[in-house]
Motif scaffolding. Structure first.
Motif, PDB file in Angstrom:
ATOM      1  N   SER A  70       0.874  -1.184   0.000  1.00  0.00           N
ATOM      2  CA  SER A  70       0.000   0.000   0.000  1.00  0.00           C
ATOM      3  C   SER A  70       0.900   1.220   0.000  1.00  0.00           C
ATOM      4  N   LYS A 100      -1.399  -0.490   6.154  1.00  0.00           N
ATOM      5  CA  LYS A 100      -0.851  -1.830   5.922  1.00  0.00           C
ATOM      6  C   LYS A 100      -0.099  -2.396   7.127  1.00  0.00           C
ATOM      7  N   SER A 120      12.382  -7.562   7.241  1.00  0.00           N
ATOM      8  CA  SER A 120      13.256  -7.088   6.166  1.00  0.00           C
ATOM      9  C   SER A 120      14.523  -6.446   6.716  1.00  0.00           C
ATOM     10  N   ARG A 173      17.320   2.338   5.955  1.00  0.00           N
ATOM     11  CA  ARG A 173      16.656   3.512   6.533  1.00  0.00           C
ATOM     12  C   ARG A 173      17.006   3.637   8.017  1.00  0.00           C
ATOM     13  N   TYR A 190      12.450  -4.198  11.685  1.00  0.00           N
ATOM     14  CA  TYR A 190      13.448  -4.349  10.614  1.00  0.00           C
ATOM     15  C   TYR A 190      14.760  -4.797  11.241  1.00  0.00           C
ATOM     16  N   GLU A 216      14.294 -10.746  -2.527  1.00  0.00           N
ATOM     17  CA  GLU A 216      13.913  -9.598  -3.368  1.00  0.00           C
ATOM     18  C   GLU A 216      14.457  -8.367  -2.677  1.00  0.00           C
ATOM     19  N   ALA A 261      14.529  -3.697  -3.090  1.00  0.00           N
ATOM     20  CA  ALA A 261      14.110  -2.517  -3.845  1.00  0.00           C
ATOM     21  C   ALA A 261      14.600  -1.259  -3.159  1.00  0.00           C
ATOM     22  N   HIS A 277      11.584   5.254  -1.490  1.00  0.00           N
ATOM     23  CA  HIS A 277      11.749   6.588  -0.866  1.00  0.00           C
ATOM     24  C   HIS A 277      13.226   6.890  -0.560  1.00  0.00           C
ATOM     25  N   GLY A 315      15.142  -5.033   1.748  1.00  0.00           N
ATOM     26  CA  GLY A 315      15.219  -6.369   1.150  1.00  0.00           C
ATOM     27  C   GLY A 315      14.715  -7.443   2.089  1.00  0.00           C
ATOM     28  N   GLY A 322       8.906  -5.296  -4.779  1.00  0.00           N
ATOM     29  CA  GLY A 322       9.161  -6.565  -4.096  1.00  0.00           C
ATOM     30  C   GLY A 322       8.070  -7.571  -4.408  1.00  0.00           C
ATOM     31  N   ARG A 350       0.899   9.906  12.578  1.00  0.00           N
ATOM     32  CA  ARG A 350       1.958   8.985  12.993  1.00  0.00           C
ATOM     33  C   ARG A 350       3.110   9.759  13.641  1.00  0.00           C
ATOM     34  N   ARG A 407       6.784  10.846   0.700  1.00  0.00           N
ATOM     35  CA  ARG A 407       5.935   9.646   0.729  1.00  0.00           C
ATOM     36  C   ARG A 407       4.596   9.897   0.029  1.00  0.00           C
TER      37      ARG A 407
HETATM   38  P1  5GP Z   1       8.817   2.191   5.786  1.00  0.00           P
HETATM   39  O1  5GP Z   1      10.062   2.994   5.607  1.00  0.00           O
HETATM   40  O2  5GP Z   1       7.592   3.048   5.938  1.00  0.00           O
HETATM   41  O3  5GP Z   1       8.944   1.177   6.891  1.00  0.00           O
HETATM   42  O4  5GP Z   1       8.622   1.360   4.453  1.00  0.00           O
HETATM   43  C1  5GP Z   1       8.599   1.989   3.217  1.00  0.00           C
HETATM   44  C2  5GP Z   1       8.124   1.037   2.155  1.00  0.00           C
HETATM   45  O5  5GP Z   1       9.083  -0.007   1.955  1.00  0.00           O
HETATM   46  C3  5GP Z   1       6.819   0.344   2.514  1.00  0.00           C
HETATM   47  O6  5GP Z   1       5.981   0.370   1.375  1.00  0.00           O
HETATM   48  C4  5GP Z   1       7.238  -1.064   2.822  1.00  0.00           C
HETATM   49  O7  5GP Z   1       6.208  -1.982   2.540  1.00  0.00           O
HETATM   50  C5  5GP Z   1       8.411  -1.238   1.888  1.00  0.00           C
HETATM   51  N1  5GP Z   1       9.289  -2.331   2.322  1.00  0.00           N
HETATM   52  C6  5GP Z   1       9.618  -2.683   3.579  1.00  0.00           C
HETATM   53  N2  5GP Z   1      10.433  -3.747   3.572  1.00  0.00           N
HETATM   54  C7  5GP Z   1      10.609  -4.083   2.287  1.00  0.00           C
HETATM   55  C8  5GP Z   1      11.342  -5.125   1.629  1.00  0.00           C
HETATM   56  O8  5GP Z   1      12.002  -5.973   2.228  1.00  0.00           O
HETATM   57  N3  5GP Z   1      11.291  -5.146   0.277  1.00  0.00           N
HETATM   58  C9  5GP Z   1      10.568  -4.238  -0.447  1.00  0.00           C
HETATM   59  N4  5GP Z   1      10.558  -4.373  -1.764  1.00  0.00           N
HETATM   60  N5  5GP Z   1       9.868  -3.243   0.139  1.00  0.00           N
HETATM   61  C10 5GP Z   1       9.895  -3.174   1.484  1.00  0.00           C
END
Ligand code: 5GP
Length: 220
Positions: free
Chosen positions: A22, A28, A47, A51, A63, A82, A84, A87, A92, A116, A148, A159
């Protein structure tokens, strides 16, 4: 092989790879975390990311926070299923926990972006069930990002800007949910999981079960 425990039949099946994507702020992560709390059969894929950690985040839970160098090392050694850039940061999915879970028939949840989701679809199409969550309006998305209160105004604006590119991929998903009510959205996700677990093609133990069942049919 089927087993009967207190009159309940359990039929072996392959694990599900439940992918939820999303735009940031559509709910999400809340849905994913609630599902993890309620449904003990499902594990979360944690993942790696380059960041910076938000104040509320815990290393190893939300994370694995790693350096750019470490990320490159993992990517080069094929340790990521996978990956990517999202932002401006790298994200991964570590390969090993997913392979172990799948080989044991356990379900896994992935909170990842459309890039991903595409990679997992290509590699493991038979096991992937994908859900896209949409916000009811862009104004609501914006106010959720502000509520948030963990990101700077600049990060929020990036974003919001990027949400359009994410939303444009909604057609690539098996299911689409508009999150105008968190409880209803969560119920929808639970229904999807319930139905997908019952799919015939996932339940490899069904063949033996039916074979046994028909041997019990009395002959005339
Ligand atoms: P946030 O920084 O808000 O935690 O995540 C930013 C975006 O990265 C979100 O859309 C999240 O779903 C995506 N994201 C988080 N972990 C992974 C990953 O391991 N692989 C991919 N492709 N996207 C991820």
């Amino acid at each position: 092989m089927s087993t009967i425990t207190s009159q309940r039949v359990s039929i072996a099946r392959r694990g599900l790879m439940l992918v939820i994507s999303s735009p940031s702020g559509a709910g999400k992560s809340t849905i994913a975390r609630t599902l993890m709390d309620i449904d003990k059969q499902i594990g979360m894929s944690v993942s790696v990311t380059t960041r910076a950690r938000r104040p509320s985040e815990i290393e190893g839970v939300h994370y694995h926070f790693i350096s750019q160098r470490e990320f490159e090392r993992l990517r080069a050694s094929d340790a990521l299923l996978e990956w990517a850039e999202v932002h401006g940061n790298f994200y991964g999915t570590p390969r090993e926990p997913v392979e172990v879970a799948m080989s044991e028939g356990r379900d896994m949840l992935f909170d990842i972006d459309w890039q991903g989701a595409q990679q997992l679809q290509e590699k493991m199409a038979a096991d992937v069930v994908s859900i896209f969550i949409l916000p009811p309006t862009m104004t609501e998305l914006q106010s959720r990002l502000h509520r948030r209160a963990e990101d700077s105004e600049e990060v929020i604006q990036t974003r919001l800007h990027n949400s359009r590119a994410e939303i444009e991929h909604w057609r690539e998903y098996d299911y689409v949910i508009v999150n105008d009510d968190l409880n209803a959205a969560f119920d929808a996700v639970q229904s999807i999981v319930k139905a997908e677990r019952l799919r015939r093609d996932r339940r490899h133990g069904m063949f033996d079960f039916v074979q046994e069942l028909v041997t019990e049919v009395p002959s005339l």
